[in-house]
Write a protein that holds these residues in place. Structure first.
Motif, PDB file in Angstrom:
ATOM      1  N   GLN A 168      -4.412   7.508   3.561  1.00 46.36           N
ATOM      2  CA  GLN A 168      -5.362   6.739   2.670  1.00 46.36           C
ATOM      3  C   GLN A 168      -5.202   5.296   2.858  1.00 46.36           C
ATOM      4  O   GLN A 168      -5.467   4.470   2.306  1.00 46.36           O
ATOM      5  N   HIS A 169      -4.182   4.899   3.911  1.00 47.54           N
ATOM      6  CA  HIS A 169      -3.712   3.246   4.181  1.00 47.54           C
ATOM      7  C   HIS A 169      -5.295   2.572   4.515  1.00 47.54           C
ATOM      8  O   HIS A 169      -5.946   3.028   5.372  1.00 47.54           O
ATOM      9  N   ASN A 170      -5.284   1.501   3.971  1.00 49.50           N
ATOM     10  CA  ASN A 170      -6.632   0.793   4.146  1.00 49.50           C
ATOM     11  C   ASN A 170      -6.200  -0.396   5.229  1.00 49.50           C
ATOM     12  O   ASN A 170      -5.874  -1.542   4.897  1.00 49.50           O
ATOM     13  N   ALA A 171      -6.491   0.038   6.643  1.00 51.86           N
ATOM     14  CA  ALA A 171      -6.220  -0.927   7.544  1.00 51.86           C
ATOM     15  C   ALA A 171      -7.172  -2.130   7.558  1.00 51.86           C
ATOM     16  O   ALA A 171      -6.628  -3.032   8.054  1.00 51.86           O
ATOM     17  N   PRO A 172      -8.289  -1.947   7.192  1.00 53.72           N
ATOM     18  CA  PRO A 172      -9.168  -3.372   7.149  1.00 53.72           C
ATOM     19  C   PRO A 172      -8.386  -4.225   5.992  1.00 53.72           C
ATOM     20  O   PRO A 172      -8.267  -5.505   6.314  1.00 53.72           O
ATOM     21  N   ARG A 173      -7.808  -3.607   5.102  1.00 53.44           N
ATOM     22  CA  ARG A 173      -7.318  -4.620   4.306  1.00 53.44           C
ATOM     23  C   ARG A 173      -6.062  -5.276   4.583  1.00 53.44           C
ATOM     24  O   ARG A 173      -5.767  -6.653   4.598  1.00 53.44           O
ATOM     25  N   THR A 174      -5.337  -4.433   5.437  1.00 45.76           N
ATOM     26  CA  THR A 174      -4.046  -5.257   6.017  1.00 45.76           C
ATOM     27  C   THR A 174      -4.672  -6.346   7.159  1.00 45.76           C
ATOM     28  O   THR A 174      -3.959  -7.145   7.117  1.00 45.76           O
ATOM     29  N   LEU A 175      -5.682  -5.984   7.898  1.00 39.38           N
ATOM     30  CA  LEU A 175      -5.904  -7.034   8.820  1.00 39.38           C
ATOM     31  C   LEU A 175      -6.481  -8.225   8.013  1.00 39.38           C
ATOM     32  O   LEU A 175      -6.269  -9.360   8.607  1.00 39.38           O
ATOM     33  N   LYS A 176      -7.012  -8.084   6.883  1.00 39.81           N
ATOM     34  CA  LYS A 176      -7.777  -9.264   6.100  1.00 39.81           C
ATOM     35  C   LYS A 176      -6.508 -10.061   5.529  1.00 39.81           C
ATOM     36  O   LYS A 176      -6.639 -11.217   5.755  1.00 39.81           O
ATOM     37  N   MET A 177      -5.273  -9.409   5.123  1.00 35.41           N
ATOM     38  CA  MET A 177      -4.329  -9.938   4.429  1.00 35.41           C
ATOM     39  C   MET A 177      -3.595 -10.789   5.786  1.00 35.41           C
ATOM     40  O   MET A 177      -3.067 -11.754   5.690  1.00 35.41           O
ATOM     41  N   MET A 178      -3.393 -10.071   7.025  1.00 41.84           N
ATOM     42  CA  MET A 178      -2.854 -10.880   8.044  1.00 41.84           C
ATOM     43  C   MET A 178      -3.638 -12.094   8.444  1.00 41.84           C
ATOM     44  O   MET A 178      -2.991 -12.898   8.808  1.00 41.84           O
ATOM     45  N   SER A 179      -4.914 -11.809   8.432  1.00 46.45           N
ATOM     46  CA  SER A 179      -5.753 -12.952   8.797  1.00 46.45           C
ATOM     47  C   SER A 179      -5.366 -14.330   7.961  1.00 46.45           C
ATOM     48  O   SER A 179      -5.303 -15.151   8.163  1.00 46.45           O
ATOM     49  N   ILE A 180      -5.433 -13.877   6.563  1.00 51.46           N
ATOM     50  CA  ILE A 180      -4.845 -15.065   5.659  1.00 51.46           C
ATOM     51  C   ILE A 180      -3.557 -15.638   6.188  1.00 51.46           C
ATOM     52  O   ILE A 180      -3.326 -16.714   5.873  1.00 51.46           O
ATOM     53  N   GLY A 181      -2.504 -14.720   6.448  1.00 51.48           N
ATOM     54  CA  GLY A 181      -1.338 -15.105   6.974  1.00 51.48           C
ATOM     55  C   GLY A 181      -1.539 -16.118   8.208  1.00 51.48           C
ATOM     56  O   GLY A 181      -0.718 -17.013   8.247  1.00 51.48           O
ATOM     57  N   PHE A 182      -2.188 -15.662   9.065  1.00 50.86           N
ATOM     58  CA  PHE A 182      -2.438 -16.542  10.172  1.00 50.86           C
ATOM     59  C   PHE A 182      -3.197 -17.690  10.144  1.00 50.86           C
ATOM     60  O   PHE A 182      -2.812 -18.703  10.910  1.00 50.86           O
ATOM     61  N   GLN A 192       0.722  -1.195   0.093  1.00 51.70           N
ATOM     62  CA  GLN A 192       0.020  -0.072  -0.012  1.00 51.70           C
ATOM     63  C   GLN A 192       0.786   1.360   0.002  1.00 51.70           C
ATOM     64  O   GLN A 192       0.415   2.145  -0.703  1.00 51.70           O
ATOM     65  N   GLN A 193       1.790   1.307   0.734  1.00 53.24           N
ATOM     66  CA  GLN A 193       2.698   2.412   0.751  1.00 53.24           C
ATOM     67  C   GLN A 193       3.522   2.635  -0.212  1.00 53.24           C
ATOM     68  O   GLN A 193       3.905   3.861  -0.769  1.00 53.24           O
ATOM     69  N   LEU A 194       4.396   1.681  -0.594  1.00 49.10           N
ATOM     70  CA  LEU A 194       5.593   1.912  -1.698  1.00 49.10           C
ATOM     71  C   LEU A 194       5.210   1.540  -3.168  1.00 49.10           C
ATOM     72  O   LEU A 194       5.616   2.177  -3.949  1.00 49.10           O
ATOM     73  N   ILE A 195       4.199   0.493  -3.217  1.00 47.20           N
ATOM     74  CA  ILE A 195       3.806   0.219  -4.560  1.00 47.20           C
ATOM     75  C   ILE A 195       2.599   0.895  -5.081  1.00 47.20           C
ATOM     76  O   ILE A 195       2.792   1.459  -5.949  1.00 47.20           O
ATOM     77  N   GLU A 196       1.572   0.907  -4.228  1.00 45.20           N
ATOM     78  CA  GLU A 196       0.394   1.729  -4.492  1.00 45.20           C
ATOM     79  C   GLU A 196       0.525   3.333  -4.206  1.00 45.20           C
ATOM     80  O   GLU A 196      -0.189   3.836  -4.587  1.00 45.20           O
ATOM     81  N   ARG A 197       1.478   3.489  -3.209  1.00 44.32           N
ATOM     82  CA  ARG A 197       1.634   4.934  -2.936  1.00 44.32           C
ATOM     83  C   ARG A 197       0.348   5.637  -2.275  1.00 44.32           C
ATOM     84  O   ARG A 197       0.025   6.943  -2.600  1.00 44.32           O
ATOM     85  N   ARG A 198      -0.168   4.965  -1.538  1.00 46.81           N
ATOM     86  CA  ARG A 198      -1.595   5.592  -0.817  1.00 46.81           C
ATOM     87  C   ARG A 198      -1.334   6.718   0.162  1.00 46.81           C
ATOM     88  O   ARG A 198      -2.041   7.424   0.473  1.00 46.81           O
ATOM     89  N   GLY A 199       0.052   6.493   0.812  1.00 44.41           N
ATOM     90  CA  GLY A 199       0.456   7.246   2.106  1.00 44.41           C
ATOM     91  C   GLY A 199      -0.689   7.017   3.108  1.00 44.41           C
ATOM     92  O   GLY A 199      -1.508   6.049   3.137  1.00 44.41           O
ATOM     93  N   LEU A 200      -0.026   7.240   4.191  1.00 44.85           N
ATOM     94  CA  LEU A 200      -0.587   6.951   5.476  1.00 44.85           C
ATOM     95  C   LEU A 200      -2.091   7.249   5.588  1.00 44.85           C
ATOM     96  O   LEU A 200      -2.971   6.505   6.456  1.00 44.85           O
TER      97      LEU A 200
END
Length: 177
Positions: A46-60, A36-44
């Protein structure tokens, strides 16, 4: 840094399964933040925190348990620690496991993002080939080294450290609509 590594080793000895799963989930989350920050360049802002949590849940709940279990199975399928065994493990991993795992990862992320089954299949058709080719550019040499040099209990951690880059790509690919 040495103290952190010793603590990690001690926890890995005492709680190997839990540490592997927490490591995988955390590093998938790091990959999404980088995406989100380096590839998509959203900035803090515009960071999509729910998306990060979803991706973390896939990891866990998916990446950690599945890959951790897979390495145990693979060690029983291909026995030994020779260079030849490492190459055989890499071939079984990359030709048998990786294509299925990648498809399942992309489908799981699509489902968590609310895609209908039809949308998920269309997204998989669009993105799978590119992701698989990218997989084959990165993972074979990493896995040969991993299977030859790294003890079984540390393989998931090594893969997940390298996978910070891979996870950045995958989360970008999985969340690109």
């Amino acid at each position: 840094m040495a103290n952190l590594w010793r603590t990690y080793q001690a926890l890995m000895t005492k709680y190997p399964w839990t540490v592997q799963i927490v490591t995988a989930g955390s590093l998938v989350g790091v990959g999404d933040v980088i995406s989100q920050q380096l590839i998509e360049r959203r900035g803090l802002a515009q960071h999509n925190a729910p998306r990060t949590l979803k991706m973390m849940s896939i990891g866990f709940f998916f990446v950690g348990p599945v890959i951790g279990s897979w390495y145990r199975v693979l060690d029983r399928l291909v026995v030994g620690g020779s260079k030849s065994a490492a190459v055989k493990k890499m071939l079984v991993d990359q030709l048998g496991f990786a294509p299925c795992f990648l498809a399942a990862f992309l489908c799981a992320s699509g489902a968590l993002n609310g895609l209908t089954p039809e949308q998920n299949v269309a997204k998989l058709k669009r993105d799978y080939a590119d992701a698989l080719v990218s997989n084959y550019c990165l993972w074979p040499p990493v896995q040969i080294a991993n299977f030859y040099f790294v003890p079984l209990q540390h393989r998931l951690a090594v893969v997940q450290i390298v996978a910070v880059i891979w996870n950045s790509y995958l989360t970008w690919k999985a969340n690109k609509f």
